[in-house]
Design a protein around this motif. Sequence first.
Motif, PDB file in Angstrom:
ATOM      1  N   GLU A 242       0.808  -1.219   0.000  1.00  0.00           N
ATOM      2  CA  GLU A 242       0.000   0.000   0.000  1.00  0.00           C
ATOM      3  C   GLU A 242       0.841   1.270   0.000  1.00  0.00           C
ATOM      4  N   HIS A 243       1.961   1.248   0.720  1.00  0.00           N
ATOM      5  CA  HIS A 243       2.764   2.473   0.850  1.00  0.00           C
ATOM      6  C   HIS A 243       4.162   2.121   1.335  1.00  0.00           C
ATOM      7  N   ILE A 244       5.161   2.886   0.858  1.00  0.00           N
ATOM      8  CA  ILE A 244       6.534   2.764   1.343  1.00  0.00           C
ATOM      9  C   ILE A 244       7.038   4.152   1.707  1.00  0.00           C
ATOM     10  N   ALA A 249      16.984   5.591  -0.767  1.00  0.00           N
ATOM     11  CA  ALA A 249      17.047   4.217  -1.277  1.00  0.00           C
ATOM     12  C   ALA A 249      16.060   3.335  -0.528  1.00  0.00           C
ATOM     13  N   VAL A 250      15.449   2.421  -1.256  1.00  0.00           N
ATOM     14  CA  VAL A 250      14.624   1.370  -0.661  1.00  0.00           C
ATOM     15  C   VAL A 250      15.437   0.070  -0.739  1.00  0.00           C
ATOM     16  N   CYS A 271       8.033   1.516  -4.541  1.00  0.00           N
ATOM     17  CA  CYS A 271       9.417   1.945  -4.296  1.00  0.00           C
ATOM     18  C   CYS A 271       9.756   3.170  -5.137  1.00  0.00           C
ATOM     19  N   LYS A 272       9.355   3.159  -6.393  1.00  0.00           N
ATOM     20  CA  LYS A 272       9.652   4.271  -7.305  1.00  0.00           C
ATOM     21  C   LYS A 272       9.016   5.566  -6.814  1.00  0.00           C
ATOM     22  N   ASP A 273       7.816   5.428  -6.245  1.00  0.00           N
ATOM     23  CA  ASP A 273       7.143   6.612  -5.682  1.00  0.00           C
ATOM     24  C   ASP A 273       7.872   7.141  -4.453  1.00  0.00           C
ATOM     25  N   ALA A 274       8.611   6.259  -3.767  1.00  0.00           N
ATOM     26  CA  ALA A 274       9.229   6.635  -2.484  1.00  0.00           C
ATOM     27  C   ALA A 274      10.605   7.266  -2.632  1.00  0.00           C
ATOM     28  N   ILE A 275      11.255   7.095  -3.782  1.00  0.00           N
ATOM     29  CA  ILE A 275      12.635   7.559  -3.939  1.00  0.00           C
ATOM     30  C   ILE A 275      12.731   8.745  -4.896  1.00  0.00           C
ATOM     31  N   PRO A 276      13.787   9.544  -4.797  1.00  0.00           N
ATOM     32  CA  PRO A 276      13.980  10.658  -5.740  1.00  0.00           C
ATOM     33  C   PRO A 276      14.491  10.164  -7.092  1.00  0.00           C
ATOM     34  N   GLY A 282      18.470   8.567  -6.082  1.00  0.00           N
ATOM     35  CA  GLY A 282      17.441   7.566  -5.850  1.00  0.00           C
ATOM     36  C   GLY A 282      17.770   6.208  -6.443  1.00  0.00           C
ATOM     37  N   LYS A 283      17.498   5.155  -5.696  1.00  0.00           N
ATOM     38  CA  LYS A 283      17.718   3.792  -6.186  1.00  0.00           C
ATOM     39  C   LYS A 283      16.975   2.795  -5.299  1.00  0.00           C
TER      40      LYS A 283
END
Length: 352
Positions: A242-244, A249-250, A271-276, A282-283
């Motif tokens: 649902e959310h990260i 980095a994740v 993950c993509k939504d959570a990182i720059p 971001g990675k």
Amino acid sequence: MEQTKELLQAQTHVGHHIRGNLISMFLKCAVELGIPDAIHAHGQPLPLSRLVSSLPIPQSKAPSLRRLLRLLAHTGFFTIHPDHDSSGEDAYSLTPSSQLLVRSCPTSLASYVIGFLDSRMLSPLQLLSAWYRSEQSATVAEMARGMPVWEWARANPDFNVLFNEATASDTSVVAKVVVTDCKAAFHGLRSLVDVGGGNGMFARAIAEAFPHIKCTVYDLPHVVATIPKSSAVEAIGGDMFEHIPSADAVFLKLIMHMLTEEQCVKILRRCKDAIPKREEGGKVIIVDMVLNSEKEDYMVTEAQLVSDLVMLQATGGKEREEHEWKKIFMEAGFVDCRVTPLGARSLIEVFP
């Protein structure tokens, strides 16, 4: 003559793989008895009589213990030192493999051996052929127990503890290798969230090795509630589907191989939504298996192929070849990845 030689070789090959399961149980016995711990505590080759005295077994079992040690020495877990002082008994020392089975070792695999060779872990495999013959869409483990493996673990707290200790044991080794040999993967990061991080062992290892990185463990609320308080690692409860939480980095350690392609893509999109963006650091960092189709290392390839079938029967997941990983990454909106082999596992850096 050639035909009978081939026949005997074939018989030996079949027998070798039948006996492989038995050797695992003999190794589990040695760990449960504390044999590696006793030899380690002695600090030098330990004579059989003194070894028996240091274990919770009667002296009458000394001949039987010698037979157990003889096999485990043959398979590389102990070294036998013949009698040199006329006492008439052998002495035993550890090898690099059995040093990993000493419970006080920071990278001990003792709990891993005991947990993953527990009868409750292995019993569903007795139904594997029945599963293949059936139209069942459920996993083998679910067919055996009537519920998914994670629900069954929560309903059986003692097994859940055993399983968590086993995975933490494995994590201790992988974490040491990653923070030692893959430092470049963490260069420039200011924050990292370990998704599905369990008891936080990996996140703590990263925080200790790279104090400048703010580390967070993100797992189900009932899991993070058990994590010891730490000034170095924050614990947050939630559902990765649902959310990260946001971070540079994740981190995903042995999560993706438990999941279907559709589930992997869903989590990677979170993950993509959570990182720059990549240019901002971001990675996604994944520690998982990348199947070695070249079979350059027999033991590594065997470990990967066995793990693939374990995932099939336990969770419905799979181990993947590099092209399968790349397909998932592309579907989730990522554009590039870099793979660093680490024995049977790999560290995969995925870039948006």
